[in-house]
Write an enzyme that holds these catalytic residues in place. Structure first.
Site, short mmCIF file in Angstrom:
data_model
loop_
_atom_site.label_atom_id
_atom_site.label_comp_id
_atom_site.label_asym_id
_atom_site.label_seq_id
_atom_site.Cartn_x
_atom_site.Cartn_y
_atom_site.Cartn_z
N MET A 34 -3.11 2.00 -1.04
CA MET A 34 -2.95 1.16 -2.21
C MET A 34 -1.48 1.01 -2.58
O MET A 34 -1.09 1.29 -3.70
CB MET A 34 -3.73 1.72 -3.39
CG MET A 34 -4.01 0.69 -4.44
SD MET A 34 -5.16 1.26 -5.66
CE MET A 34 -4.09 2.07 -6.81
N PRO A 35 -0.65 0.55 -1.67
CA PRO A 35 0.75 0.35 -2.04
C PRO A 35 0.88 -0.83 -3.00
O PRO A 35 0.17 -1.83 -2.89
CB PRO A 35 1.44 0.06 -0.72
CG PRO A 35 0.36 -0.51 0.14
CD PRO A 35 -0.90 0.18 -0.28
#
Length: 71
Positions: free
Chosen positions: A8-9
């Site tokens: 989940m950057p």
């Protein structure tokens, strides 16, 4: 691999207002590709927030950029 646990950057970009929608599309594609290639993730997991900032709302060295431009 570790990147599967870190999928989940979020990339946040603050820049002066005025870029075209095409420039923004090109930028988010390039940032997504760079992240996937260098840090490992999937394209679908990369979120990007683009924030346009007016030059009157950004300062450097104690001076608003909008005022630097007029000198």
């Amino acid at each position: 691999p570790i990147y599967r646990r870190l999928q989940m950057p979020l990339i946040q970009v603050q820049m002066f207002a005025g870029r075209t929608p095409q420039q923004k599309r090109d930028l988010v594609r390039a940032l997504t590709d760079a992240f996937v290639e260098t840090a490992g993730s999937t394209r679908d997991a990369v979120d990007i927030i683009l924030t346009d900032v007016e030059q009157s709302d950004w300062a450097q060295g104690g001076e608003l950029f909008s005022e630097k431009k007029s000198k």
